[in-house]
Design an enzyme around this catalytic site. Structure first.
Site, mmCIF file in Angstrom:
data_model
loop_
_atom_site.group_PDB
_atom_site.id
_atom_site.type_symbol
_atom_site.label_atom_id
_atom_site.label_comp_id
_atom_site.label_asym_id
_atom_site.label_seq_id
_atom_site.Cartn_x
_atom_site.Cartn_y
_atom_site.Cartn_z
ATOM 1 N N CYS A 72 0.832 -1.210 0.000
ATOM 2 C CA CYS A 72 0.000 0.000 0.000
ATOM 3 C C CYS A 72 0.869 1.265 0.000
ATOM 4 O O CYS A 72 1.511 1.554 -1.014
ATOM 5 C CB CYS A 72 -1.003 -0.028 1.167
ATOM 6 S SG CYS A 72 -2.362 1.149 0.931
ATOM 7 N N HIS A 90 -3.707 -5.015 0.417
ATOM 8 C CA HIS A 90 -3.247 -5.448 1.749
ATOM 9 C C HIS A 90 -3.401 -6.955 1.905
ATOM 10 O O HIS A 90 -4.375 -7.424 2.504
ATOM 11 C CB HIS A 90 -4.064 -4.743 2.842
ATOM 12 C CG HIS A 90 -3.660 -3.330 3.092
ATOM 13 N ND1 HIS A 90 -2.568 -2.989 3.856
ATOM 14 C CD2 HIS A 90 -4.219 -2.168 2.664
ATOM 15 C CE1 HIS A 90 -2.460 -1.665 3.904
ATOM 16 N NE2 HIS A 90 -3.447 -1.143 3.190
ATOM 17 N N GLU A 106 -1.987 -8.789 3.884
ATOM 18 C CA GLU A 106 -1.855 -9.149 5.310
ATOM 19 C C GLU A 106 -3.129 -8.911 6.110
ATOM 20 O O GLU A 106 -3.290 -9.449 7.206
ATOM 21 C CB GLU A 106 -0.677 -8.360 5.937
ATOM 22 C CG GLU A 106 -0.977 -6.922 6.345
ATOM 23 C CD GLU A 106 -1.070 -5.906 5.205
ATOM 24 O OE1 GLU A 106 -1.117 -4.697 5.493
ATOM 25 O OE2 GLU A 106 -1.105 -6.308 4.017
#
Length: 245
Positions: A100, A190, A192
């Protein structure tokens, strides 16, 4: 498994109390996705001015740059220092994964341009399409050529650095992923994040009046119906960072 490798998370955001309590901060979120047995993972809170010493940089096998509330096109002192560090890591051929804000600042450090996305906020689960060259790059991973990923951004890479290659795009964002040589990879989404983290972020964006309540409600309703391809992203990110592609 990990062979004693050492990695660092360059933390570009302040942890919210919720993420600290539930996940051990964003550092904990990244370690959960990327760490393997036998590895050492450190964290440097670069947004607070905490950077690795020059003489310890060589000890690390790879670095991960996190998301941030800051703009990658800003000129805060820590952002300028981070750009200098990324140039050093490039010269040392260190593995760097930018997520990001990390994707955007990596592009900027290498000579690209970032700015506000013309299409506005992208929040939710987005389908991204891998280019034919990246399909070859990731062929050993046996992952689909279209992957769903959680997104939460209003800035984007507008112009790639020289010698960089777009390896994924979406309907809303032209540069969802790029690679620079074999050692640097940027991902706008993202991989994660959990949906729980995104719901928490939507509430925070609403609370700070970055988004309207009707938009927040619509986002939450859509989120119930979709899932990100978390396992495929985990495989892709770990394989890149550990040099297994």
């Amino acid at each position: 498994m990990g062979g004693g490798k050492r990695f660092a998370v360059l933390l570009c955001a302040e942890d919210s109390d919720y993420v600290k309590k539930m996940y051990g901060g964003y550092y904990g979120v990244f370690v959960e996705m990327l760490a393997e047995e036998g590895e050492t993972w450190d964290v440097f809170k670069v947004a607070n001015g905490e950077f690795p010493d020059d003489d310890e940089i060589a000890d690390f096998d790879g670095f991960v740059i996190t998301g941030s509330c800051n703009d990658a096109h800003g000129n805060d002192a820590w952002i300028c220092k981070l750009i200098a560090l990324l140039n050093r890591l490039d010269s040392l051929n260190k593995k760097v994964l930018g997520i990001c804000f990390g994707h955007q600042i990596l592009s900027r450090a290498l000579g690209g341009k970032t700015g506000r996305a013309i299409s506005g906020w992208d929040i939710g689960v987005t389908s991204i399409h891998l280019s034919s060259s990246s399909s070859k790059l990731f062929s050993s991973l046996k992952i689909p050529t279209t992957l769903s990923v959680i997104e939460c951004h209003r800035d984007e890479v507008r112009e790639l650095p020289p010698k960089a290659e777009v390896i994924a795009w979406s309907e809303k964002t032209g540069v969802e992923m790029f690679r620079y040589g074999d050692h640097m990879l940027g991902i706008q989404g993202h991989p994660e994040y959990t949906k729980d983290i995104l719901l928490h972020l939507i509430d925070r964006l609403l609370q700070h009046t970055f988004i309207e309540e009707s938009y927040a409600d619509a986002l939450k309703a859509r989120l119930v119906k979709v899932e990100p391809d978390k396992e495929a992203w985990k495989k892709l990110c770990t394989s890149f960072l550990k040099g297994r592609l």
